[in-house]
Motif scaffolding. Structure first.
Motif, PDB file in Angstrom:
ATOM      1  N   LEU B 260      -2.588  -6.563   5.107  1.00 37.94           N
ATOM      2  CA  LEU B 260      -3.089  -5.320   4.509  1.00 37.94           C
ATOM      3  C   LEU B 260      -4.279  -4.779   5.296  1.00 37.94           C
ATOM      4  O   LEU B 260      -4.358  -3.584   5.586  1.00 37.94           O
ATOM      5  CB  LEU B 260      -3.501  -5.557   3.053  1.00 37.94           C
ATOM      6  N   THR B 263      -3.182  -3.449   8.637  1.00 36.76           N
ATOM      7  CA  THR B 263      -2.514  -2.159   8.477  1.00 36.76           C
ATOM      8  C   THR B 263      -3.559  -1.060   8.275  1.00 36.76           C
ATOM      9  O   THR B 263      -3.464   0.014   8.889  1.00 36.76           O
ATOM     10  CB  THR B 263      -1.569  -2.192   7.256  1.00 36.76           C
ATOM     11  N   ALA B 264      -4.569  -1.345   7.455  1.00 35.79           N
ATOM     12  CA  ALA B 264      -5.643  -0.371   7.256  1.00 35.79           C
ATOM     13  C   ALA B 264      -6.316  -0.054   8.584  1.00 35.79           C
ATOM     14  O   ALA B 264      -6.542   1.109   8.931  1.00 35.79           O
ATOM     15  CB  ALA B 264      -6.666  -0.913   6.263  1.00 35.79           C
ATOM     16  N   ASN B 361      -5.714   6.248   2.709  1.00 36.95           N
ATOM     17  CA  ASN B 361      -4.901   5.104   3.109  1.00 36.95           C
ATOM     18  C   ASN B 361      -5.754   3.834   3.155  1.00 36.95           C
ATOM     19  O   ASN B 361      -5.390   2.797   2.612  1.00 36.95           O
ATOM     20  CB  ASN B 361      -4.274   5.407   4.478  1.00 36.95           C
ATOM     21  N   ASN B 362      -6.943   3.965   3.767  1.00 33.05           N
ATOM     22  CA  ASN B 362      -7.811   2.799   3.898  1.00 33.05           C
ATOM     23  C   ASN B 362      -8.325   2.326   2.554  1.00 33.05           C
ATOM     24  O   ASN B 362      -8.408   1.141   2.309  1.00 33.05           O
ATOM     25  CB  ASN B 362      -8.976   3.131   4.820  1.00 33.05           C
ATOM     26  N   LEU B 365      -5.332   0.560   0.791  1.00 32.67           N
ATOM     27  CA  LEU B 365      -4.960  -0.710   1.427  1.00 32.67           C
ATOM     28  C   LEU B 365      -6.048  -1.751   1.217  1.00 32.67           C
ATOM     29  O   LEU B 365      -5.770  -2.904   0.907  1.00 32.67           O
ATOM     30  CB  LEU B 365      -4.695  -0.506   2.915  1.00 32.67           C
ATOM     31  N   SER B 368      -6.074  -2.972  -2.323  1.00 33.36           N
ATOM     32  CA  SER B 368      -4.994  -3.936  -2.544  1.00 33.36           C
ATOM     33  C   SER B 368      -5.394  -5.305  -2.030  1.00 33.36           C
ATOM     34  O   SER B 368      -5.197  -6.319  -2.709  1.00 33.36           O
ATOM     35  CB  SER B 368      -3.707  -3.512  -1.840  1.00 33.36           C
ATOM     36  N   LEU B 405       0.156   0.327  -4.229  1.00 39.42           N
ATOM     37  CA  LEU B 405       1.168   0.434  -3.176  1.00 39.42           C
ATOM     38  C   LEU B 405       2.044   1.668  -3.397  1.00 39.42           C
ATOM     39  O   LEU B 405       2.505   2.291  -2.440  1.00 39.42           O
ATOM     40  CB  LEU B 405       2.021  -0.836  -3.120  1.00 39.42           C
ATOM     41  N   LEU B 408       0.287   4.572  -1.972  1.00 41.44           N
ATOM     42  CA  LEU B 408       0.418   4.543  -0.514  1.00 41.44           C
ATOM     43  C   LEU B 408       1.776   5.078  -0.078  1.00 41.44           C
ATOM     44  O   LEU B 408       1.889   5.811   0.907  1.00 41.44           O
ATOM     45  CB  LEU B 408       0.234   3.112   0.002  1.00 41.44           C
TER      46      LEU B 408
END
Lengths: 119, 631
Positions: B260, B263-264, B361-362, B365, B368, B405, B408
């Motif tokens: 995660l 990805t961020a 997004n950040n 993520l 999460s 999620l 996202l």
């Protein structure tokens, strides 16, 4: 322009779908997904194929047939095996929801306010 | 022989790394990094040779391999337990060190080699001082070895059978691929950490050179982590016979947290490159990515948590905690030296432009990752505070991570075309209205066939919109050389995630199971299909007894089996017979066998193949990067 009304109508239809065609999860299913099998490694009795889980499931089935309430069922299992048995900690410990939620909220507010909003 | 050589070479490797740390000449650095890689390969091969020669004078081999273990699983036994897996860790680390030196080294300073070497010294130090896979056995247990020494030239005792690996680890060939993939991903997170800290240490803060290197070096481990997690899920589904693939088990969680975070970072680094913003945040992410891998190893290898994966305990816990402190300190010190540079980070201009979306997004993520982290350690905290044990299970993650999620997934819809300026929703609708409506109509038709709930309808609509828009974009624009390979990497990854989301929501909301009691040569009906059960076949292999039960539908015959491993008192492992199709799998496991009556669990698992296809597409997201030779 008209197509936008179509989109709107479609979204309404989609939102109504669960009301028109409701899903049904039995109480037995919900509860067996919530109880941990004590002799297996981290599996619920819904997932576990062990005989122990089998026995637990049949007790559970009987309880539900007898019409016990959720809190009665909860009490029975917690008295027997301790809080560990309930895999859904939210029923017993609300703080587990509050802790991450508050941290996430604090984090988001710091992130937006302090770091990236123009003064 | 192997025992002495192994221990001595571990020592040589350790000493060379110390020399490398203090060395100042570039030529020696080049040589030492290669020699170090060579020694690590040698150590790896040495332990493999030991495994294949059944050298039970080595404590590790006596305890985690056996004469009867089949060759493939002998090979995989090397990482079947803690000490050996640290050896694999070291091999990966030295590979990455070589790789880093070759492609990403800061030409003007030597500090990156020093930081890398320090990390390497830390892990090699564990095998030298604490517990080595080459430790010799000095006291036998009834089976295997009970006491060992890490000093060379001791008098060893040899057992003659060996205990053999954990039965779970010798039941499916995926076990030979899944852990190395994960390890490459896990260990690879060292590269961006080294890139960021070293370049900021030497304070050439005028440029964003560190972020470019950090971004490039994150993608490779991210990819392997994705593949590794996917293979692990597939293994769980194919082997464990419980019909699932992800249990929010602590070990799964700690592989998910770095994923995660990475990805961020892959997203936010783009924003820094183009708009010189989020500087401080990116630095924090890089640090957390690396520290979370050490934390993950700590959680799973120190024995503080109960888990399917926690098959090995050792004294590694405190050692890893010390490591986390040490590297955390380095990270903080270097960060605080660059406060001035970080304060140059620009503020976000457009909250509905590219930078805004990347910030959302950040946020989601990272949240999460945080939620998963809290869920993983909460039982520990709770036990310390109240001395009572609780379990944090699926419901917690479903309630907290699920919605994050889902948001996202919704954000990804807009990723096809984002400009720096704010999104004009009217223009956006005009452009995509036909695709949007088509996707919604498809959604409605598919909902007629399904068991509906709100999480289902939202996920299915988002997925279809995302898939339609992305495919349309790929079809129209992929051939046009846009000169931006990372954009297409993202698009392909998003498409994969969209398909995956569709599969996972189908699986979670539609699957059901039932139990059947049958005798030989009987048939049963399930999901409008007739299945025929034959008579069980017993098979005795050197390492296990297998009872196979052939089951056939109208076309195929498949076997479900009970595997009883001779080296283990654990319950038998039940392997499933899976009749696959795109939409659903009929997944049959045998629960128990009594003379010729059988109790079977028959599951109808939806969406599993769709999930694997989605994750495969996400894993193929590296293809556009090859196009321009941009690794």
């Amino acid at each position: 322009m008209k197509s936008r009304y179509i989109t709107f109508a479609l979204i309404i239809i989609i939102l109504l779908m669960p009301l028109l065609f409701p899903s049904s999860e039995s109480r037995l299913e919900t509860w067996s997904k919530a109880l941990l099998c004590p002799v297996c490694q981290g599996e619920t009795i819904y997932d576990s194929p062990s005989e122990y889980a089998d026995d637990m499931r049949s007790i559970l089935e009987k309880q539900i047939d007898d019409g016990l309430t959720d809190s009665e069922i909860n009490e029975f299992w917690v008295n027997r095996y301790g809080e560990r048995i309930i895999t859904n900690p939210i029923t017993n410990n609300l703080e587990i929801l509050l802790l991450p939620l508050s941290i996430v909220l604090i984090f988001i507010s710091i992130f937006i306010r302090k770091l990236y909003v123009k003064k | 022989m192997i025992y002495n050589t192994g221990i001595i070479f571990s020592w040589i490797s350790f000493s060379l790394l110390i020399i490398l740390f203090f060395n100042k000449k570039n030529l020696y650095t080049e040589i030492l990094v290669r020699v170090n890689l060579f020694i690590q390969v040698l150590l790896f091969c040495l332990l493999e040779v030991g495994l294949f020669l059944n050298d039970f004078s080595l404590s590790y081999i006596a305890n985690f391999s056996a004469k009867s273990t089949p060759p493939l699983y002998k090979f995989a036994s090397l990482w079947g337990s803690l000490d050996g897996s640290i050896l694999l860790w070291n091999l990966c680390l030295s590979l990455f060190m070589y790789f880093y030196l070759k492609f990403y080294k800061d030409p003007s300073s030597n500090i990156d080699v020093k930081i890398f070497t320090l990390i390497m010294i830390f892990f090699v130090g564990y095998t030298v001082f604490s517990s080595s896979p080459f430790a010799g056995c000095i006291e036998l247990a009834t089976v295997g070895c009970s006491s060992s020494t890490i000093l060379p030239f001791a008098d060893l005792v040899t057992s003659n059978i060996g205990r053999g690996p954990n039965p779970l680890l010798q039941n499916h060939p995926l076990m030979a691929i899944h852990p190395p993939m994960l390890y490459i991903g896990y260990v690879g997170m060292t590269m961006p950490f080294v890139a960021a800290t070293s370049r900021l240490y030497s304070k050439k803060e005028d440029s964003n050179s560190w972020i470019e290197v950090a971004e490039k070096t994150t993608y490779i481990p991210w990819l392997f982590l994705t593949i590794g997690i996917t293979l692990g899920a597939a293994w769980s589904y194919e082997v464990l016979g419980w019909g699932g693939y992800w249990a929010w088990d602590p070990v799964e969680n700690v592989s998910f947290i770095p994923w995660l975070l990475a990805t961020a970072f892959l997203h936010s680094s783009k924003i820094q490159k183009t708009q010189n913003t989020l500087l401080n945040w990116n630095y924090i992410l890089v640090g957390l990515m690396f520290l979370s891998t050490i934390f993950g190893t700590f959680i799973t290898r120190s024995g503080v948590l109960i888990s399917v994966h926690a098959f090995s305990n050792g004294n590694i816990g405190t050692y890893l905690l010390f490591g986390m402190l040490l590297f955390g300190l380095i990270f903080i010190v270097i960060g605080s030296r660059n406060i001035e540079y970080f304060s140059k980070s620009k503020k976000i201009d457009n909250w509905f432009g590219k930078s805004g979306f990347f910030v959302y997004n950040n946020i989601f993520l990272f949240s999460s990752a945080l939620v998963v982290f809290i869920g993983t350690i909460f039982p520990l905290i709770y036990e310390t505070l109240y001395s009572r044990q609780i379990t944090v299970g699926r419901a917690y993650y479903d309630i907290l991570v699920g919605p994050l999620l889902l948001i996202l997934l919704g954000l990804m819809i807009f990723s096809v075309k984002l400009s720096i300026r704010n999104l004009n929703i009217r223009k956006w609708l005009n452009e995509y209205i036909i695709l949007l409506n088509t996707a919604l109509i498809v959604t409605i038709f598919s909902l007629f066939l399904l068991n509906n709930s709100y999480s289902l309808i939202i996920t299915v609509s988002f997925s279809f919109i995302l898939i339609f828009i992305t495919v349309n974009n790929l079809y129209k624009n992929f051939r046009v050389p846009k000169g931006n390979s990372s954009y297409w990497t993202g698009q392909i990854a998003h498409l994969g995630i969209g398909i995956f989301a569709l599969g996972i929501i189908l699986n979670v909301s539609q699957s059901y199971s039932t139990e059947k009691e049958l005798s030989s040569f009987e048939e049963f009906n399930f999901n409008n299909e007739t299945y025929f059960v034959y008579d069980a076949i017993e098979e005795s292999l050197p390492e296990k007894n297998v009872i196979k039960l052939p089951i056939s539908d109208t076309e195929h015959t498949k076997y479900t089996s009970l595997n009883i491993f001779k080296n283990s008192s654990q319950q038998a492992i039940s392997s499933p017979a899976v009749f696959r199709s795109i939409i659903n799998d009929i997944y049959i496991t045998v629960k128990f066998i009594d003379e010729d009556s059988y109790k079977l669990i028959v599951r109808n698992n939806y969406g599993v193949l769709i999930m694997w296809i989605g994750l495969l597409i996400t894993s193929l997201s590296f293809l556009p990067r090859l196009r321009k030779n941009e690794v």
